[in-house]
Design a protein around this motif. Structure first.
Motif, short mmCIF file in Angstrom:
data_model
loop_
_atom_site.label_atom_id
_atom_site.label_comp_id
_atom_site.label_asym_id
_atom_site.label_seq_id
_atom_site.Cartn_x
_atom_site.Cartn_y
_atom_site.Cartn_z
N LYS A 113 14.25 -9.35 9.79
CA LYS A 113 13.21 -8.59 10.14
C LYS A 113 12.42 -7.79 8.79
N VAL A 114 11.12 -7.85 8.63
CA VAL A 114 10.47 -7.16 7.61
C VAL A 114 9.29 -6.39 8.11
N GLN A 115 9.18 -5.17 7.40
CA GLN A 115 8.18 -4.36 7.71
C GLN A 115 6.94 -4.52 6.54
N ARG A 116 5.85 -4.50 7.42
CA ARG A 116 4.61 -4.44 6.39
C ARG A 116 4.33 -3.29 5.88
N SER A 117 5.28 -2.57 5.20
CA SER A 117 4.97 -1.13 4.59
C SER A 117 5.96 -1.48 3.41
N ILE A 118 5.90 -0.09 2.46
CA ILE A 118 6.55 -0.12 1.37
C ILE A 118 8.02 0.38 1.20
N PHE A 119 8.37 0.72 2.21
CA PHE A 119 9.74 1.82 2.14
C PHE A 119 10.78 1.00 1.97
N SER A 120 11.00 -0.36 2.49
CA SER A 120 12.29 -0.99 1.98
C SER A 120 12.30 -1.35 0.62
N ARG A 145 12.95 -1.82 -11.54
CA ARG A 145 11.56 -1.70 -12.19
C ARG A 145 10.64 -2.76 -11.58
N ALA A 146 10.96 -3.99 -11.34
CA ALA A 146 10.25 -4.80 -10.77
C ALA A 146 9.58 -4.37 -9.32
N LEU A 147 10.63 -3.81 -8.46
CA LEU A 147 10.28 -3.40 -7.35
C LEU A 147 9.00 -2.16 -7.35
N LEU A 148 9.22 -1.42 -8.24
CA LEU A 148 8.52 -0.16 -8.55
C LEU A 148 7.02 -0.70 -9.03
N GLU A 149 6.90 -1.97 -9.80
CA GLU A 149 5.75 -2.17 -10.05
C GLU A 149 4.92 -2.82 -8.84
N ALA A 150 5.81 -3.66 -8.20
CA ALA A 150 5.12 -4.27 -6.77
C ALA A 150 4.72 -3.07 -5.82
N VAL A 151 5.41 -2.09 -5.63
CA VAL A 151 4.96 -1.25 -4.70
C VAL A 151 3.80 -0.12 -5.46
N ALA A 152 3.71 0.11 -6.45
CA ALA A 152 2.60 0.53 -7.24
C ALA A 152 1.45 -0.09 -7.06
N ARG A 153 1.48 -1.55 -7.22
CA ARG A 153 0.38 -2.43 -7.04
C ARG A 153 -0.10 -2.23 -5.46
N TRP A 154 0.87 -2.35 -4.69
CA TRP A 154 0.33 -2.47 -3.17
C TRP A 154 -0.24 -1.14 -2.86
N VAL A 155 0.16 -0.01 -3.38
CA VAL A 155 -0.40 1.27 -3.03
C VAL A 155 -1.65 1.45 -3.87
N ARG A 156 -1.71 1.22 -4.99
CA ARG A 156 -2.99 1.47 -5.84
C ARG A 156 -3.99 0.44 -5.68
N LEU A 162 1.72 -7.22 1.49
CA LEU A 162 2.72 -6.32 2.41
C LEU A 162 2.50 -7.33 3.75
N GLY A 163 1.32 -8.14 3.99
CA GLY A 163 1.25 -8.78 5.07
C GLY A 163 0.34 -8.16 6.18
N ARG A 164 -0.23 -7.10 5.97
CA ARG A 164 -0.96 -6.69 6.94
C ARG A 164 -2.29 -6.98 6.84
N PRO A 165 -2.90 -7.76 7.90
CA PRO A 165 -4.19 -8.10 7.86
C PRO A 165 -5.15 -6.85 7.59
N ALA A 177 2.95 9.29 3.44
CA ALA A 177 4.16 8.68 2.99
C ALA A 177 4.16 7.84 1.80
N GLU A 178 2.92 7.27 1.61
CA GLU A 178 2.79 6.30 0.45
C GLU A 178 2.78 7.13 -0.85
N PRO A 179 1.79 8.05 -1.21
CA PRO A 179 1.88 8.75 -2.40
C PRO A 179 3.37 9.52 -2.38
N MET A 180 3.75 9.80 -1.34
CA MET A 180 4.93 10.75 -1.52
C MET A 180 6.16 9.84 -1.86
#
Length: 395
Positions: A113-120, A145-156, A162-165, A177-180
C-alpha cells in the motif's frame, strides 16, 4: 519550582491526580510518567501479519533518539534500531530510485500500500536521521536528507510525484499537516537555528501562521495556496490535535529564533484557543474534528476521542508552561493528563487504547494498527519526562 505538590504521579502506574499533594514526590514524578504506557508500550505492530512501514519508521526514531533514556539503553544494545533502519533502507521505497515510500509492506518486505501524501517519507526520514546520529553510520542520514529534499519539493514546488491527479474541479488547498510535518523534519535534520535548513524552517513557520484565521480565533485545517480561508466545509474544518501539535512545533521554532512574540502566538493561538474550543464540556476529552461555524463536521469520527491529540496536548501545555511559567498552562496539562491516563491507559495489560467513543468508553480494543504505532505515546511520555525533570531540578 513554584507549583510543586500540585501533581502526583503514581509510582510506575501512570496515574495523575489533579490537586494532589506530592509526598514521595519530585523524584518519583518522572519515573511514574515514564511507566505510564505500561509494559506493552514497546511491542511491534502488525496488521494481518504484515509489517507497516510508517510505524516501523517511527519506532526507529524513538529507539535511536539521543537522550531518550530507557528506550535507547534497553533496545539499541539489542540492535533493534539498526535492524529497523536496515529494513527501511532495503524495503521502504517503492522501487530502486523511487522517491516514494510504502505505507504498508508484505511480511517479506514487498510494498502492498502507498499513500498519496508526504507522511510515510517524513517518518522514514526522521527515523533514519536519528539512527544515523546515534550510530554514526552516514548512510542513514544521507537517505534521510534525500527523503527530505523530495518532501520539500512536493510541498513547495511540484506534488505530481505523490500520484495525486490535479482534478480541474477540485479546490486547491494547503493542509495544516504539510508545513507542520515539514517544520518538524527540518528541525530534526537541520542542526539548530541558523543551520542549512533555516530558510525551509522559516517558510514552514510562515505557512503555519496562514492557518491562524478569523483574527487569530481559529486554526483552520485547510487554507488556500495564498493563505486565505476557503469556502464550504473544507474551509471550516478544524482538527484540535493538529493545531495543538503544530503549536509546540512552532513554539520550539520561536525559541530557537529568540522570537518572544511568535512564542506567545504559538501558545495562545495554536494551543490554548483550539483546546478551549475542542474540549468536550460534557464528557471531557478533545473532539477529533470540528466545524469552525459550529455545524456538524463531515468526518464520521468527528466526536470520537483519539489517543494522539491528548498525547500531543500533554507535551504542548507542559512545554508552554516551561516557557512562560503561566500556572494556567500547567493546569491544562494536568487536565489533559488526568483524562488520558484515566481513559486511554489499559490498567490490566498496559499500553494505551487509541479510539474512544464520545463518552470516553473504549470503542476499539486494538492497541496498534495502520495509524496507531509506537510513536505518539512514547514520544509524549519521554518529552514530558524531560520537561518535568528540568522543572523539578530548579531551585
Amino acid at each position: 519550582m513554584g507549583s510543586r505538590g500540585r501533581l502526583r504521579w503514581g509510582r510506575g502506574a501512570g496515574r495523575l491526580g489533579p490537586g494532589a499533594e506530592d509526598g514521595a514526590g519530585d523524584a518519583g514524578a518522572a519515573r511514574g510518567l515514564a511507566g505510564a504506557a505500561g509494559p506493552g508500550a514497546g511491542r511491534g505492530h502488525r496488521l494481518l501479519g504484515a509489517p507497516l512501514a510508517r510505524p516501523r519508521a517511527r519506532r526507529v526514531l524513538l529507539l535511536s533518539g539521543p537522550g531518550r533514556g530507557r528506550l535507547r539503553r534497553c533496545e539499541i544494545r539489542l540492535a533493534a534500531g539498526p535492524a529497523g533502519g536496515e529494513f527501511l533502507l532495503r524495503c521502504a521505497r517503492l522501487g530502486p530510485g523511487s522517491p516514494k515510500a510504502a505505507f504498508a509492506l508484505s511480511r517479506d518486505g514487498r510494498p502492498t500500500k502507498v499513500q498519496r501524501s508526504i507522511f510515510s517519507e517524513c517518518f522514514c526520514a526522521l527515523g533514519l536521521d536519528e539512527l544515523g546520529r546515534a550510530t554514526g553510520e552516514p548512510r542513514y542520514r544521507r537517505e534521510a536528507r534525500a527523503l527530505l529534499e523530495a518532501v520539500a519539493r512536493w510541498v513547495r514546488e511540484d506534488p505530481t510525484e505523490l500520484g495525486r491527479p490535479l482534478l480541474v474541479g477540485a479546490t486547491p488547498h494547503e493542509p495544516l499537516a504539510e508545513p507542520m510535518m515539514l517544520l518538524c523534519l527540518a528541525e530534526q535534520l537541520g542542526d539548530g537555528a541558523g543551520g542549512p535548513l533555516a530558510e525551509l524552517e522559516g517558510w514552514c513557520a510562515r505557512r503555519l501562521l496562514c492557518h491562524l484565521q478569523r483574527d487569530g480565533s481559529a486554526v483552520l485545517e485547510n487554507v488556500s495556496p495564498d493563505g486565505k480561508e476557503l469556502p464550504g466545509c473544507l474551509g471550516r474544518q478544524q482538527n484540535p490535535g493538529h493545531a495543538i501539535e503544530a503549536g509546540w512545533f512552532l513554539l520550539r521554532f520561536a525559541q530557537r529564533q529568540g522570537d518572544a512574540a511568535l512564542a506567545a502566538q504559538a501558545i495562545e493561538g495554536f494551543m490554548v484557543r483550539p483546546f478551549q474550543a475542542g474540549w468536550d464540556p460534557e464528557h471531557g476529552g478533545l473532539f477529533a474534528f470540528q466545524d469552525a461555524d459550529g455545524l456538524c463536521p463531515t468526518q464520521l469520527e468527528w466526536n470520537m476521542k483519539l489517543w494522539w491529540p491528548h498525547a500531543e496536548a500533554m507535551v504542548a501545555f507542559l512545554m508552554a508552561y516551561a516557557h512562560s511559567r503561566e500556572p494556567a498552562l500547567l493546569r491544562l496539562f494536568d487536565q489533559v493528563a488526568a483524562y488520558a491516563f484515566q481513559r486511554f491507559r489499559d490498567p490490566e495489560h498496559g499500553e494505551w487504547f487509541g479510539y474512544l467513543a464520545q463518552d470516553g468508553k473504549v470503542a476499539l480494543t486494538i492497541k496498534g494498527g495502520p495509524f496507531k504505532g509506537c510513536f505518539h505515546v512514547p514520544r509524549a511520555l519521554h518529552l514530558c519526562e524531560e520537561l518535568l525533570d528540568k522543572l523539578l531540578r530548579e531551585p
